[in-house]
Design a protein around this motif. Structure first.
Motif, short mmCIF file in Angstrom:
data_model
loop_
_atom_site.label_atom_id
_atom_site.label_comp_id
_atom_site.label_asym_id
_atom_site.label_seq_id
_atom_site.Cartn_x
_atom_site.Cartn_y
_atom_site.Cartn_z
N GLY A 198 0.80 -1.21 0.00
CA GLY A 198 0.00 0.00 0.00
C GLY A 198 0.83 1.26 0.00
O GLY A 198 0.51 2.24 -0.69
N LYS B 256 0.86 4.44 -2.56
CA LYS B 256 0.75 5.83 -2.11
C LYS B 256 1.91 6.66 -2.64
O LYS B 256 1.72 7.77 -3.16
CB LYS B 256 0.71 5.91 -0.58
CG LYS B 256 0.67 7.35 -0.06
CD LYS B 256 0.59 7.43 1.45
CE LYS B 256 0.53 8.90 1.90
NZ LYS B 256 0.33 9.03 3.36
N PHE C 114 -6.67 2.93 2.38
CA PHE C 114 -6.52 1.82 1.45
C PHE C 114 -7.86 1.09 1.37
O PHE C 114 -8.34 0.57 2.37
CB PHE C 114 -5.40 0.89 1.90
CG PHE C 114 -4.07 1.59 2.02
CD1 PHE C 114 -3.43 2.09 0.91
CD2 PHE C 114 -3.46 1.77 3.26
CE1 PHE C 114 -2.21 2.74 1.00
CE2 PHE C 114 -2.24 2.41 3.37
CZ PHE C 114 -1.61 2.90 2.24
N LEU D 275 -7.06 3.04 -3.53
CA LEU D 275 -6.88 3.95 -2.40
C LEU D 275 -7.52 5.29 -2.73
O LEU D 275 -7.66 5.67 -3.90
CB LEU D 275 -5.42 4.13 -2.01
CG LEU D 275 -4.42 4.78 -2.96
CD1 LEU D 275 -4.52 6.30 -2.97
CD2 LEU D 275 -2.99 4.37 -2.60
#
Length: 293
Positions: free
Chosen positions: A225, A229, A251, A286
């Protein structure tokens, strides 16, 4: 992002050595035998370690995540420095949940000063608060980086332990409308995940092993994740030095490997909502907001 537990003076542990070989594997195995807890109590502890911002490691990380040289030290880099402390914290014998199998729900980063290679950062990590989630218990992990006596970077990550009774106030969901303006797209591969695992130390088999992912309930490995990002922020941040910024994400769905991701956001501005979605634009990986000050 999380309410702080009521606490007295915390125990402060200063770390002077890197994680020993096999620590993560041994800690993960031990954690699988932790008995379930009725009411979780997070340890009142702060871990502190001094790190040097190394130009070569930053360059490798920036290239993997898509940051341009002009953007300097990525805003997400101190998270990589803090990861060993987070693991020490969550693998301690008195931590209520095993680290293996936790779901990273969200992350907020605040940077208040420009970081440079060569900086010495005193990084501290401590538990945050407990939050209620429909799928289990959420807890926070709070991190700060101090340079020359001043806080220059901070972060809160939220982690979910599924399938257990939960306490605390409810988790706030990120809301709002994200414009359907595609900014960028990229492909997440197993090779990228392995490279990120080596750089970050996050070698959780859910990201690096097809068998490990299946054991933990997923059909294929998932992209990290925090790589997703970072990849989004690399495309959203201006191609220049940024001193003060905040970037928060939740997320939503796993990005399975290999997989395509597309970034949607407003064309510009100092406060931008954004989303990473699949190639059809219907599945959100996300949702986030980037604010420049």
């Amino acid at each position: 992002m999380t309410p702080r537990q009521a606490r007295s003076t915390p125990e402060v542990l200063r770390i002077t050595r890197p994680l020993p070989p096999g620590f993560l594997v041994a800690g993960a195995v031990r954690g699988l035998f932790k008995p379930p807890v009725a009411v979780p109590v997070l340890p009142d502890r702060v871990l502190v370690q001094t790190f040097r911002v190394e130009a070569n490691r930053v360059r490798d990380y920036a290239r993997l995540c898509g940051f341009a040289p002009a953007q300097g030290v990525p805003i997400t880099w101190p998270h990589i420095l803090s990861f060993p402390l987070q693991m020490r914290l969550m693998m301690a014998g008195d931590f209520p949940y095993p680290a293996m199998g936790l779901i990273h729900l969200g992350n907020r980063i605040g940077q208040s000063a420009w970081l440079q290679p060569g900086d010495a950062l005193e990084v501290s990590c401590r538990p945050g608060g407990l939050l209620l989630h429909e799928k289990g218990q959420v807890f926070g992990v709070e991190t700060q980086a101090v340079r020359d006596g001043a806080v220059v970077w901070s972060s809160t990550s939220l982690y979910l332990k599924r399938g257990v009774a939960a306490v605390g106030p409810g988790v706030d969901a990120m809301r709002g409308t994200v414009p359907d303006h595609k900014i960028a797209s990229w492909r997440a591969t197993a090779a990228v995940a392995r490279h990120y695992a080596r750089l970050s130390g996050d070698a959780n088999p859910i990201h690096t092993s097809a068998l490990g992912a299946r054991i933990l309930g997923f059909p294929r490995p998932l992209a990290h994740g925090m790589w997703t990002k970072a990849r989004a922020l690399a495309a959203l941040l201006p191609d220049r030095r940024v001193d003060v910024a905040e970037a928060e994400v939740s997320f939503r769905n796993p990005l399975f490997l290999p997989g395509e991701a597309e970034l949607y956001a407003a064309p510009g501005g100092t406060d931008r909502a954004f989303e990473c979605r699949d190639s059809t634009g219907t599945r959100t990986y996300l949702r986030g907001r980037l604010s420049l000050f």
